[in-house]
Scaffold this motif. Structure first.
Motif, PDB file in Angstrom:
ATOM      1  N   ASP A   1      30.158  30.133  29.433  1.00  0.00           N
ATOM      2  CA  ASP A   1      28.817  30.635  29.750  1.00  0.00           C
ATOM      3  C   ASP A   1      28.752  31.451  31.045  1.00  0.00           C
ATOM      4  OD1 ASP A   1      27.804  29.509  27.412  1.00  0.00           O
ATOM      5  OD2 ASP A   1      27.274  27.632  28.412  1.00  0.00           O
ATOM      6  N   GLU A   2      29.887  31.884  31.573  1.00  0.00           N
ATOM      7  CA  GLU A   2      29.898  32.727  32.764  1.00  0.00           C
ATOM      8  C   GLU A   2      29.840  34.209  32.368  1.00  0.00           C
ATOM      9  OE1 GLU A   2      32.687  31.675  35.961  1.00  0.00           O
ATOM     10  OE2 GLU A   2      33.164  29.839  34.857  1.00  0.00           O
ATOM     11  N   THR A   3      29.788  35.077  33.376  1.00  0.00           N
ATOM     12  CA  THR A   3      29.787  36.523  33.177  1.00  0.00           C
ATOM     13  C   THR A   3      31.106  37.100  33.676  1.00  0.00           C
ATOM     14  OG1 THR A   3      27.378  36.710  33.400  1.00  0.00           O
ATOM     15  CG2 THR A   3      28.670  38.710  33.809  1.00  0.00           C
ATOM     16  N   VAL A   4      31.688  37.992  32.885  1.00  0.00           N
ATOM     17  CA  VAL A   4      32.912  38.670  33.292  1.00  0.00           C
ATOM     18  C   VAL A   4      32.639  40.155  33.479  1.00  0.00           C
ATOM     19  CG1 VAL A   4      33.741  38.994  30.901  1.00  0.00           C
ATOM     20  CG2 VAL A   4      35.367  39.065  32.808  1.00  0.00           C
ATOM     21  N   LEU A   5      33.108  40.690  34.585  1.00  0.00           N
ATOM     22  CA  LEU A   5      33.074  42.126  34.862  1.00  0.00           C
ATOM     23  C   LEU A   5      34.471  42.676  34.570  1.00  0.00           C
ATOM     24  CD1 LEU A   5      31.721  44.684  36.083  1.00  0.00           C
ATOM     25  CD2 LEU A   5      32.590  43.914  38.310  1.00  0.00           C
ATOM     26  N   ILE A   6      34.564  43.608  33.627  1.00  0.00           N
ATOM     27  CA  ILE A   6      35.849  44.177  33.234  1.00  0.00           C
ATOM     28  C   ILE A   6      35.955  45.598  33.770  1.00  0.00           C
ATOM     29  CG2 ILE A   6      37.353  44.797  31.303  1.00  0.00           C
ATOM     30  CD1 ILE A   6      35.977  42.651  29.637  1.00  0.00           C
ATOM     31  N   LEU A   7      36.994  45.846  34.558  1.00  0.00           N
ATOM     32  CA  LEU A   7      37.242  47.169  35.118  1.00  0.00           C
ATOM     33  C   LEU A   7      38.363  47.847  34.343  1.00  0.00           C
ATOM     34  CD1 LEU A   7      37.200  46.348  38.952  1.00  0.00           C
ATOM     35  CD2 LEU A   7      35.263  46.894  37.448  1.00  0.00           C
ATOM     36  N   GLY A   8      38.032  48.946  33.664  1.00  0.00           N
ATOM     37  CA  GLY A   8      39.029  49.740  32.968  1.00  0.00           C
ATOM     38  C   GLY A   8      39.464  50.918  33.820  1.00  0.00           C
ATOM     39  N   THR A   9      40.341  51.731  33.260  1.00  0.00           N
ATOM     40  CA  THR A   9      40.922  52.835  34.034  1.00  0.00           C
ATOM     41  C   THR A   9      40.263  54.190  33.734  1.00  0.00           C
ATOM     42  OG1 THR A   9      42.661  53.149  32.368  1.00  0.00           O
ATOM     43  CG2 THR A   9      43.145  51.669  34.218  1.00  0.00           C
ATOM     44  N   GLY A  10      39.131  54.188  33.056  1.00  0.00           N
ATOM     45  CA  GLY A  10      38.441  55.429  32.741  1.00  0.00           C
ATOM     46  C   GLY A  10      37.741  56.028  33.950  1.00  0.00           C
ATOM     47  N   PRO A  11      37.351  57.306  33.852  1.00  0.00           N
ATOM     48  CA  PRO A  11      36.775  58.006  35.013  1.00  0.00           C
ATOM     49  C   PRO A  11      35.459  57.443  35.508  1.00  0.00           C
ATOM     50  CG  PRO A  11      36.660  59.371  33.019  1.00  0.00           C
ATOM     51  CD  PRO A  11      37.540  58.200  32.702  1.00  0.00           C
ATOM     52  N   SER A  12      34.718  56.708  34.696  1.00  0.00           N
ATOM     53  CA  SER A  12      33.438  56.174  35.177  1.00  0.00           C
ATOM     54  C   SER A  12      33.625  55.109  36.251  1.00  0.00           C
ATOM     55  CB  SER A  12      32.607  55.611  34.018  1.00  0.00           C
ATOM     56  OG  SER A  12      33.144  54.404  33.528  1.00  0.00           O
ATOM     57  N   LEU A  13      34.850  54.600  36.432  1.00  0.00           N
ATOM     58  CA  LEU A  13      35.088  53.663  37.531  1.00  0.00           C
ATOM     59  C   LEU A  13      34.767  54.332  38.867  1.00  0.00           C
ATOM     60  CD1 LEU A  13      36.066  50.797  38.206  1.00  0.00           C
ATOM     61  CD2 LEU A  13      38.389  51.711  38.384  1.00  0.00           C
ATOM     62  N   ASN A  14      34.951  55.657  38.937  1.00  0.00           N
ATOM     63  CA  ASN A  14      34.669  56.385  40.176  1.00  0.00           C
ATOM     64  C   ASN A  14      33.177  56.515  40.471  1.00  0.00           C
ATOM     65  OD1 ASN A  14      37.289  56.984  41.105  1.00  0.00           O
ATOM     66  ND2 ASN A  14      37.500  58.630  39.613  1.00  0.00           N
ATOM     67  N   GLN A  15      32.335  56.097  39.546  1.00  0.00           N
ATOM     68  CA  GLN A  15      30.899  56.099  39.821  1.00  0.00           C
ATOM     69  C   GLN A  15      30.523  55.049  40.859  1.00  0.00           C
ATOM     70  OE1 GLN A  15      29.690  56.055  35.370  1.00  0.00           O
ATOM     71  NE2 GLN A  15      28.012  57.077  36.431  1.00  0.00           N
ATOM     72  N   TYR A  16      31.432  54.122  41.091  1.00  0.00           N
ATOM     73  CA  TYR A  16      31.165  53.025  42.013  1.00  0.00           C
ATOM     74  C   TYR A  16      32.240  53.000  43.100  1.00  0.00           C
ATOM     75  CZ  TYR A  16      28.204  51.334  38.184  1.00  0.00           C
ATOM     76  OH  TYR A  16      27.258  51.226  37.210  1.00  0.00           O
ATOM     77  N   SER A  17      31.824  52.806  44.325  1.00  0.00           N
ATOM     78  CA  SER A  17      32.776  52.615  45.413  1.00  0.00           C
ATOM     79  C   SER A  17      33.302  51.179  45.351  1.00  0.00           C
ATOM     80  CB  SER A  17      32.098  52.841  46.756  1.00  0.00           C
ATOM     81  OG  SER A  17      31.141  51.819  47.004  1.00  0.00           O
ATOM     82  N   PRO A  18      34.449  50.897  45.973  1.00  0.00           N
ATOM     83  CA  PRO A  18      34.909  49.499  46.032  1.00  0.00           C
ATOM     84  C   PRO A  18      33.852  48.567  46.623  1.00  0.00           C
ATOM     85  CG  PRO A  18      36.688  50.957  46.657  1.00  0.00           C
ATOM     86  CD  PRO A  18      35.458  51.822  46.528  1.00  0.00           C
ATOM     87  N   GLU A  19      33.100  49.044  47.604  1.00  0.00           N
ATOM     88  CA  GLU A  19      32.062  48.208  48.209  1.00  0.00           C
ATOM     89  C   GLU A  19      30.961  47.891  47.193  1.00  0.00           C
ATOM     90  OE1 GLU A  19      34.528  50.043  51.064  1.00  0.00           O
ATOM     91  OE2 GLU A  19      33.281  51.031  49.539  1.00  0.00           O
ATOM     92  N   GLN A  20      30.596  48.860  46.371  1.00  0.00           N
ATOM     93  CA  GLN A  20      29.592  48.612  45.333  1.00  0.00           C
ATOM     94  C   GLN A  20      30.111  47.624  44.294  1.00  0.00           C
ATOM     95  OE1 GLN A  20      29.037  52.833  44.383  1.00  0.00           O
ATOM     96  NE2 GLN A  20      26.855  52.626  44.867  1.00  0.00           N
ATOM     97  N   LEU A  21      31.384  47.751  43.935  1.00  0.00           N
ATOM     98  CA  LEU A  21      31.966  46.821  42.967  1.00  0.00           C
ATOM     99  C   LEU A  21      31.995  45.400  43.514  1.00  0.00           C
ATOM    100  CD1 LEU A  21      34.938  48.924  41.552  1.00  0.00           C
ATOM    101  CD2 LEU A  21      32.768  48.400  40.422  1.00  0.00           C
ATOM    102  N   ILE A  22      32.283  45.258  44.784  1.00  0.00           N
ATOM    103  CA  ILE A  22      32.263  43.927  45.396  1.00  0.00           C
ATOM    104  C   ILE A  22      30.879  43.308  45.246  1.00  0.00           C
ATOM    105  CG2 ILE A  22      32.377  42.713  47.607  1.00  0.00           C
ATOM    106  CD1 ILE A  22      34.651  44.676  48.375  1.00  0.00           C
ATOM    107  N   SER A  23      29.840  44.121  45.454  1.00  0.00           N
ATOM    108  CA  SER A  23      28.467  43.624  45.309  1.00  0.00           C
ATOM    109  C   SER A  23      28.156  43.277  43.859  1.00  0.00           C
ATOM    110  CB  SER A  23      27.489  44.680  45.823  1.00  0.00           C
ATOM    111  OG  SER A  23      26.149  44.256  45.648  1.00  0.00           O
ATOM    112  N   ILE A  24      28.540  44.152  42.927  1.00  0.00           N
ATOM    113  CA  ILE A  24      28.280  43.912  41.502  1.00  0.00           C
ATOM    114  C   ILE A  24      28.994  42.668  41.010  1.00  0.00           C
ATOM    115  CG2 ILE A  24      28.659  44.851  39.172  1.00  0.00           C
ATOM    116  CD1 ILE A  24      28.351  47.658  40.454  1.00  0.00           C
ATOM    117  N   ALA A  25      30.183  42.406  41.567  1.00  0.00           N
ATOM    118  CA  ALA A  25      31.023  41.300  41.090  1.00  0.00           C
ATOM    119  C   ALA A  25      30.605  39.934  41.623  1.00  0.00           C
ATOM    120  CB  ALA A  25      32.477  41.567  41.468  1.00  0.00           C
ATOM    121  N   LYS A  26      29.655  39.893  42.541  1.00  0.00           N
ATOM    122  CA  LYS A  26      29.261  38.607  43.117  1.00  0.00           C
ATOM    123  C   LYS A  26      28.774  37.655  42.025  1.00  0.00           C
ATOM    124  CE  LYS A  26      28.123  40.144  47.794  1.00  0.00           C
ATOM    125  NZ  LYS A  26      27.044  40.359  48.784  1.00  0.00           N
ATOM    126  N   GLY A  27      29.313  36.443  42.025  1.00  0.00           N
ATOM    127  CA  GLY A  27      28.928  35.433  41.042  1.00  0.00           C
ATOM    128  C   GLY A  27      29.548  35.630  39.682  1.00  0.00           C
TER     129      GLY A  27
END
Length: 222
Positions: free
Chosen positions: A12-38
């Motif tokens: 019942d948890e949430t998983v954030l999956i990071l692929g290697t496609g170009p849309s990963l560049n829409q987010y900075s590492p700092e933004q991903l850290i925030s999105i990944a919380k919890g």
């Protein structure tokens, strides 16, 4: 580590999956850290190096393989190989899954959409085609018990496209994609979405630039 040790580990948890496609560049590492919380984070191949601090699991196969400098704590590394004694000897891994030797396209996931047949509850052997995300990653998320799946950088490309870009630049392929391959993969994403939905698992795409099937909801964090 045996894959069975991960059964229902993240119920019942949430998983954030990071692929290697170009849309990963829409987010900075700092933004991903925030999105990944919890959330738990899966990183596919080179996506690990983009934001290593949030990756709990790292998925590898023999395509575009490279050495990785792992941050501590080291993520659980799941490798997919054509055989148990091949390239993975030089790559660290905690769990190794093996693709079967049937490479007939008519029996591939893209052709059959026989998704339940290849769930990890039914078999540890992985199907052939069309790639790590479909053969192993989504199945792992379902097996571990996640209730919600969010993807960034799982982009595919326009139907009929024979090349595919990555967030780190243009992709290299020894053999170009066939004209039908991306179209088949888009349809496979639709099949997977509805298969997961039938198990009360919600899948959202965190990018408007992905070519995954439009049945899959898009959502952009604010």
């Amino acid at each position: 580590m045996q894959i069975q040790e991960l059964k229902s580990k993240h119920q019942d948890e949430t998983v954030l999956i990071l692929g290697t496609g170009p849309s990963l560049n829409q987010y900075s590492p700092e933004q991903l850290i925030s999105i990944a919380k919890g959330k738990v984070c899966f990183a596919l191949k080179q996506a690990y190096s983009y934001c290593p601090s949030i990756a709990n699991y790292h998925f590898l196969n023999s395509a575009n393989i490279q050495p990785y400098q792992y941050a501590k704590p080291i993520p659980i590394i799941l490798s997919l190989a054509a055989n148990e004694g091949g390239w993975t000897k030089s790559i660290p891994h905690h769990t190794l899954l093996v693709v079967g030797d049937n490479t007939n396209f008519d029996d591939s996931l893209s052709a059959t959409h026989a998704l339940e047949k290849w769930s990890l509850d039914n078999t540890l052997e992985r199907p052939w085609g069309p790639g790590l995300f479909w053969e192993c990653v989504l199945y792992s998320a379902e097996y571990m018990g996640f209730k919600n799946i969010e993807t960034i950088g799982v982009d595919l490309g326009p139907a009929g496209e024979t090349t595919r870009d990555h967030f780190y630049g243009e992709g290299f392929r020894v053999n170009p994609l066939s004209n039908e391959e991306t179209s088949n993969e888009i349809e496979l994403s639709k099949a997977f979405y509805h298969w997961l939905s039938s198990k009360d698992i919600e899948w959202k795409v965190l990018s408007e630039k992905s070519y995954l099937h439009q049945d899959i909801p898009r959502w952009r964090p604010t």
